[in-house]
Design a protein around this motif. Structure first.
Motif, short mmCIF file in Angstrom:
data_model
loop_
_atom_site.label_atom_id
_atom_site.label_comp_id
_atom_site.label_asym_id
_atom_site.label_seq_id
_atom_site.Cartn_x
_atom_site.Cartn_y
_atom_site.Cartn_z
N UNK A 1 4.37 12.17 -5.73
CA UNK A 1 3.32 10.87 -5.40
C UNK A 1 3.95 10.22 -4.29
N UNK A 2 4.95 10.17 -4.01
CA UNK A 2 5.67 9.21 -3.00
C UNK A 2 4.99 9.06 -1.63
N UNK A 3 4.78 7.91 -1.01
CA UNK A 3 4.51 7.90 0.69
C UNK A 3 5.77 8.12 1.22
N UNK A 4 6.91 7.72 0.52
CA UNK A 4 8.34 7.57 1.22
C UNK A 4 9.41 8.02 0.25
N UNK A 5 10.31 8.66 0.35
CA UNK A 5 11.43 8.98 -0.54
C UNK A 5 12.76 8.35 -0.02
N UNK A 6 13.27 7.59 -0.79
CA UNK A 6 14.59 7.12 -0.27
C UNK A 6 15.58 7.73 -1.34
N UNK A 7 16.62 8.31 -0.71
CA UNK A 7 17.78 9.20 -1.54
C UNK A 7 18.96 8.35 -1.41
N UNK A 8 19.49 7.95 -2.63
CA UNK A 8 20.91 7.23 -2.50
C UNK A 8 21.96 8.16 -3.30
N UNK A 9 22.99 8.43 -2.69
CA UNK A 9 24.32 9.01 -2.96
C UNK A 9 25.46 8.21 -3.05
N UNK A 10 26.08 8.05 -4.22
CA UNK A 10 27.23 6.97 -4.08
C UNK A 10 27.24 5.86 -3.37
N UNK A 11 26.12 5.40 -3.69
CA UNK A 11 25.77 3.82 -3.19
C UNK A 11 25.37 3.87 -1.75
N UNK B 1 0.90 -1.17 0.00
CA UNK B 1 -0.05 0.01 -0.13
C UNK B 1 0.66 1.26 0.02
N UNK B 2 1.97 1.04 -0.16
CA UNK B 2 2.95 2.36 -0.01
C UNK B 2 3.78 2.40 -1.52
N UNK B 3 4.04 3.62 -1.80
CA UNK B 3 4.72 3.95 -2.94
C UNK B 3 6.05 4.68 -2.41
N UNK B 4 7.35 3.93 -2.59
CA UNK B 4 8.55 4.13 -2.35
C UNK B 4 9.31 4.59 -3.42
N UNK B 5 9.86 5.82 -3.42
CA UNK B 5 10.53 6.52 -4.58
C UNK B 5 12.03 6.76 -4.37
N UNK B 6 12.77 6.00 -4.94
CA UNK B 6 14.16 6.05 -4.87
C UNK B 6 14.73 7.25 -6.05
#
Ligand code: ADP
Ligand code: ADP
Length: 220
Positions: A207-217, A33-38
């Motif tokens: 539109x994200x329920x949660x945003x995950x940010x990745x930098x250099x792995x 039920x959640x949209x996670x945006x990377x």
């Protein structure tokens, strides 16, 4: 319980010149039920992460759990089986087969499933994404947004727990992108699935329920 979880995942690529550590001790999860945006800059490890979540590649070290089951040591065949039954994929460039109709494209991933009326399920799904009157159209007879909606219907044919979307709005204009994201959001709720999307698109981040940010792995 999270439907997909990466625990302390490291991914190294060995090239002739060097070893690249594309993921550095990454923890990640997504719930139904959640949209996670990377998100993250180019080369930061987003595709590598999506390949882990999509069971397309295996970690160098660390663990992957699907529905609470440790699937880290599954072999290629076992991962393929999990992919077929639990995962749906949507891509930036739709990946529809040009010689097949919308209905046939949607049916395709369920060809191995002999227990169900696949044609009926395909037409139901196309109706649900507003393409009930386009069943026999081929991709070149459909707009970009319509093609992406066919791809979304196709991704749901095997009733997955997780929908993975790689830049799903990348080839769409702003308005069409919004329509497609509204559609994904509605289906996410109706089907109670986890949506994991990688993108640069700020519109999608909204539109994200949660945003995950990745930098250099490294997940920030
Ligand atoms: P992103 O999707 O954020 O652009 P990637 O996951 O594609 O990032 O890449 C992360 C890093 O890993 C980059 O340095 C990239 O060059 C490297 N990389 C990705 N795939 C491979 C591969 N198959 N072989 C070697 N290096 C790779
Ligand atoms: P995109 O950002 O368009 O998704 P990627 O950067 O993820 O493209 O790369 C596309 C493909 O190329 C992937 O299969 C990835 O594994 C491979 N790749 C990416 N970077 C490298 C690299 N440095 N060396 C070898 N293969 C790579």
């Amino acid at each position: 319980m999270s439907v997909i979880q990466l625990r302390d995942v490291v991914k190294r690529y060995n090239t002739e010149a060097e070893t690249i550590e594309a993921l550095k001790n990454v923890d990640f999860h997504a719930n139904r039920g959640e949209m996670v945006v990377v998100t993250g800059p180019s080369g930061s490890g987003k595709s590598t992460m999506l390949n882990m979540i999509g069971l397309l590649d295996t970690p160098t070290t660390g663990k992957i759990f699907l529905d609470g089951r440790n699937i880290t040591d599954f072999d290629e065949d076992e991962r393929t089986e999990e992919r077929r039954s639990q995962l749906g994929f949507v891509f930036q460039d739709f990946h529809l087969l040009p010689m097949l109709t919308a209905e046939e494209n949607v049916e395709l991933p369920s060809m191995w499933d002999t227990d169900v009326d696949r044609r009926e399920r395909a037409s139901d799904l196309l109706e649900r994404v507003g393409l009930g009157d386009r069943l026999t159209h081929t991709p070149d007879e459909l707009s970009g947004g319509q093609q992406q909606r066919v791809a979304i219907a196709r991704s749901l044919i095997n009733e997955p727990d997780i929908l993975l979307a790689d830049e799903p709005t990348g080839n769409l204009d702003q308005d069409t992108g919004k329509t497609v994201l509204d559609e994904i959001t509605r289906l996410k709720q109706e089907e109670n699935i986890a949506v994991v999307s990688i993108t640069h698109d700020e519109q999608l981040v909204a539109y994200a329920d949660r945003v995950v940010r990745i930098v250099d792995g490294v997940v920030q």
